[in-house]
Design a protein around this motif. Structure first.
Motif, PDB file in Angstrom:
ATOM      1  N   THR A   1      -0.690 -31.137  43.386  1.00 38.06           N
ATOM      2  CA  THR A   1      -1.561 -30.582  42.217  1.00 38.06           C
ATOM      3  C   THR A   1      -2.020 -32.029  41.392  1.00 38.06           C
ATOM      4  O   THR A   1      -3.144 -32.190  41.190  1.00 38.06           O
ATOM      5  CB  THR A   1      -0.605 -29.705  41.231  1.00 38.06           C
ATOM      6  OG1 THR A   1      -0.478 -28.683  41.796  1.00 38.06           O
ATOM      7  CG2 THR A   1      -1.840 -29.369  40.099  1.00 38.06           C
ATOM      8  N   LEU A   2      -1.182 -32.867  41.328  1.00 32.09           N
ATOM      9  CA  LEU A   2      -1.586 -34.263  40.598  1.00 32.09           C
ATOM     10  C   LEU A   2      -2.420 -35.030  41.630  1.00 32.09           C
ATOM     11  O   LEU A   2      -3.503 -35.503  40.815  1.00 32.09           O
ATOM     12  CB  LEU A   2      -0.194 -35.078  40.355  1.00 32.09           C
ATOM     13  CG  LEU A   2      -0.674 -36.319  39.775  1.00 32.09           C
ATOM     14  CD1 LEU A   2      -1.091 -36.276  38.316  1.00 32.09           C
ATOM     15  CD2 LEU A   2       0.586 -37.343  39.974  1.00 32.09           C
ATOM     16  N   VAL A   3      -2.472 -34.916  42.918  1.00 35.10           N
ATOM     17  CA  VAL A   3      -3.327 -35.701  43.694  1.00 35.10           C
ATOM     18  C   VAL A   3      -4.591 -34.893  43.761  1.00 35.10           C
ATOM     19  O   VAL A   3      -5.905 -35.605  43.437  1.00 35.10           O
ATOM     20  CB  VAL A   3      -2.791 -35.588  45.162  1.00 35.10           C
ATOM     21  CG1 VAL A   3      -3.857 -36.354  46.216  1.00 35.10           C
ATOM     22  CG2 VAL A   3      -1.463 -36.499  44.991  1.00 35.10           C
ATOM     23  N   VAL A   4      -4.484 -33.685  43.638  1.00 35.98           N
ATOM     24  CA  VAL A   4      -5.799 -32.929  43.810  1.00 35.98           C
ATOM     25  C   VAL A   4      -6.719 -32.960  42.593  1.00 35.98           C
ATOM     26  O   VAL A   4      -7.836 -33.053  42.417  1.00 35.98           O
ATOM     27  CB  VAL A   4      -5.619 -31.247  44.299  1.00 35.98           C
ATOM     28  CG1 VAL A   4      -6.838 -30.601  43.888  1.00 35.98           C
ATOM     29  CG2 VAL A   4      -5.107 -31.253  45.764  1.00 35.98           C
ATOM     30  N   VAL A   5      -6.084 -32.707  41.353  1.00 40.13           N
ATOM     31  CA  VAL A   5      -6.512 -32.989  39.922  1.00 40.13           C
ATOM     32  C   VAL A   5      -7.374 -33.965  39.925  1.00 40.13           C
ATOM     33  O   VAL A   5      -8.410 -34.374  39.175  1.00 40.13           O
ATOM     34  CB  VAL A   5      -5.882 -32.289  39.097  1.00 40.13           C
ATOM     35  CG1 VAL A   5      -6.186 -32.725  37.606  1.00 40.13           C
ATOM     36  CG2 VAL A   5      -5.432 -30.939  39.117  1.00 40.13           C
ATOM     37  N   THR A   6      -6.472 -35.311  40.425  1.00 41.05           N
ATOM     38  CA  THR A   6      -6.709 -36.705  39.769  1.00 41.05           C
ATOM     39  C   THR A   6      -7.977 -36.958  40.688  1.00 41.05           C
ATOM     40  O   THR A   6      -8.942 -37.546  40.380  1.00 41.05           O
ATOM     41  CB  THR A   6      -5.779 -37.568  40.267  1.00 41.05           C
ATOM     42  OG1 THR A   6      -4.773 -37.291  39.455  1.00 41.05           O
ATOM     43  CG2 THR A   6      -6.350 -39.022  39.836  1.00 41.05           C
ATOM     44  N   THR A   7      -7.789 -36.655  42.151  1.00 34.38           N
ATOM     45  CA  THR A   7      -9.247 -36.566  43.034  1.00 34.38           C
ATOM     46  C   THR A   7     -10.338 -35.929  42.514  1.00 34.38           C
ATOM     47  O   THR A   7     -11.504 -36.531  42.381  1.00 34.38           O
ATOM     48  CB  THR A   7      -8.840 -36.216  44.404  1.00 34.38           C
ATOM     49  OG1 THR A   7      -7.647 -36.850  44.628  1.00 34.38           O
ATOM     50  CG2 THR A   7      -9.942 -36.294  45.444  1.00 34.38           C
ATOM     51  N   LEU A   8     -10.430 -34.951  42.002  1.00 31.38           N
ATOM     52  CA  LEU A   8     -11.453 -34.143  41.210  1.00 31.38           C
ATOM     53  C   LEU A   8     -12.001 -34.666  40.229  1.00 31.38           C
ATOM     54  O   LEU A   8     -13.233 -34.655  39.741  1.00 31.38           O
ATOM     55  CB  LEU A   8     -11.079 -32.682  41.224  1.00 31.38           C
ATOM     56  CG  LEU A   8     -10.724 -31.905  42.549  1.00 31.38           C
ATOM     57  CD1 LEU A   8     -10.347 -30.290  42.143  1.00 31.38           C
ATOM     58  CD2 LEU A   8     -11.988 -31.745  43.446  1.00 31.38           C
ATOM     59  N   ALA A   9     -10.929 -35.127  39.341  1.00 34.43           N
ATOM     60  CA  ALA A   9     -11.434 -35.809  38.176  1.00 34.43           C
ATOM     61  C   ALA A   9     -12.013 -37.176  38.154  1.00 34.43           C
ATOM     62  O   ALA A   9     -13.011 -37.375  37.669  1.00 34.43           O
ATOM     63  CB  ALA A   9     -10.023 -35.854  36.977  1.00 34.43           C
ATOM     64  N   LEU A  10     -11.593 -37.903  39.128  1.00 35.32           N
ATOM     65  CA  LEU A  10     -12.204 -39.212  39.399  1.00 35.32           C
ATOM     66  C   LEU A  10     -13.516 -39.160  40.231  1.00 35.32           C
ATOM     67  O   LEU A  10     -14.321 -40.234  40.283  1.00 35.32           O
ATOM     68  CB  LEU A  10     -11.400 -40.045  39.845  1.00 35.32           C
ATOM     69  CG  LEU A  10     -10.084 -40.481  38.972  1.00 35.32           C
ATOM     70  CD1 LEU A  10      -9.054 -41.208  39.672  1.00 35.32           C
ATOM     71  CD2 LEU A  10     -10.565 -41.148  37.605  1.00 35.32           C
ATOM     72  N   ASP A  11     -13.632 -37.954  40.967  1.00 41.25           N
ATOM     73  CA  ASP A  11     -15.006 -37.786  41.585  1.00 41.25           C
ATOM     74  C   ASP A  11     -15.072 -39.040  42.689  1.00 41.25           C
ATOM     75  O   ASP A  11     -14.116 -39.012  43.595  1.00 41.25           O
ATOM     76  CB  ASP A  11     -16.154 -37.896  40.773  1.00 41.25           C
ATOM     77  CG  ASP A  11     -17.312 -37.323  41.603  1.00 41.25           C
ATOM     78  OD1 ASP A  11     -16.931 -36.297  42.433  1.00 41.25           O
ATOM     79  OD2 ASP A  11     -18.636 -37.578  41.138  1.00 41.25           O
ATOM     80  N   ASP A  12     -15.940 -39.760  42.654  1.00 39.40           N
ATOM     81  CA  ASP A  12     -16.246 -40.969  43.583  1.00 39.40           C
ATOM     82  C   ASP A  12     -15.315 -42.220  43.369  1.00 39.40           C
ATOM     83  O   ASP A  12     -15.186 -43.131  44.098  1.00 39.40           O
ATOM     84  CB  ASP A  12     -17.581 -41.331  44.032  1.00 39.40           C
ATOM     85  CG  ASP A  12     -18.467 -40.019  44.420  1.00 39.40           C
ATOM     86  OD1 ASP A  12     -17.746 -39.161  45.259  1.00 39.40           O
ATOM     87  OD2 ASP A  12     -19.651 -40.094  44.142  1.00 39.40           O
ATOM     88  N   ARG A  13     -14.615 -42.298  42.230  1.00 40.12           N
ATOM     89  CA  ARG A  13     -13.929 -43.430  42.035  1.00 40.12           C
ATOM     90  C   ARG A  13     -12.568 -43.380  42.839  1.00 40.12           C
ATOM     91  O   ARG A  13     -11.935 -44.632  42.462  1.00 40.12           O
ATOM     92  CB  ARG A  13     -13.624 -43.328  40.482  1.00 40.12           C
ATOM     93  CG  ARG A  13     -14.652 -43.850  39.630  1.00 40.12           C
ATOM     94  CD  ARG A  13     -14.695 -43.469  38.259  1.00 40.12           C
ATOM     95  NE  ARG A  13     -14.859 -42.158  37.793  1.00 40.12           N
ATOM     96  CZ  ARG A  13     -14.623 -41.809  36.888  1.00 40.12           C
ATOM     97  NH1 ARG A  13     -14.280 -42.573  35.530  1.00 40.12           N
ATOM     98  NH2 ARG A  13     -14.825 -40.612  36.294  1.00 40.12           N
ATOM     99  N   THR A  14     -12.309 -42.607  43.507  1.00 38.21           N
ATOM    100  CA  THR A  14     -10.896 -42.799  44.353  1.00 38.21           C
ATOM    101  C   THR A  14     -11.271 -43.591  45.332  1.00 38.21           C
ATOM    102  O   THR A  14     -10.311 -44.315  45.749  1.00 38.21           O
ATOM    103  CB  THR A  14     -10.690 -41.369  45.204  1.00 38.21           C
ATOM    104  OG1 THR A  14     -11.637 -40.784  45.566  1.00 38.21           O
ATOM    105  CG2 THR A  14     -10.218 -40.538  43.892  1.00 38.21           C
TER     106      THR A  14
END
Length: 96
Positions: A39-52
């Motif tokens: 969940t942490l990985v998915v939420v962070t990826t969605l929140a950061l959008d292209d900044r990953t």
């Protein structure tokens, strides 16, 4: 029965022993820890959008860092689960 006599064989119709409640508890903790990491990985990826795709160290990106952290969490939790099960659930001294 004396201590020198072997125990009688188990009957083939006997039902297998049910797992101890601690095994269920340990499995629940394993699922919770790994679900939290996912969940942490998915939420962070969605929140950061292209900044990953931002480089962190050399060619190592933020997305790779998140996935590495998730993989490390899965590995460490599996090792800890195995150790806890061998200690709490699979007690060889209590075999009939």
């Amino acid at each position: 029965m004396s201590f020198l006599e072997p125990p009688p064989p188990a009957s083939p119709t006997a039902e297998p022993a049910q797992p101890r409640p601690s095994a269920t508890h340990l499995s629940g903790r394993l699922v919770i820890v790994n679900a939290a990491a996912l969940t942490l990985v998915v939420v962070t990826t969605l929140a950061l959008d292209d900044r990953t795709a931002t480089r962190v160290a050399g060619s190592y990106t933020l997305g790779m860092l998140l996935l590495s952290a998730q993989a490390a969490t899965m590995l460490l939790s599996a090792l800890r689960y195995d150790r806890a099960c061998s200690r709490a659930v699979d007690r060889r001294g209590e075999l009939p």
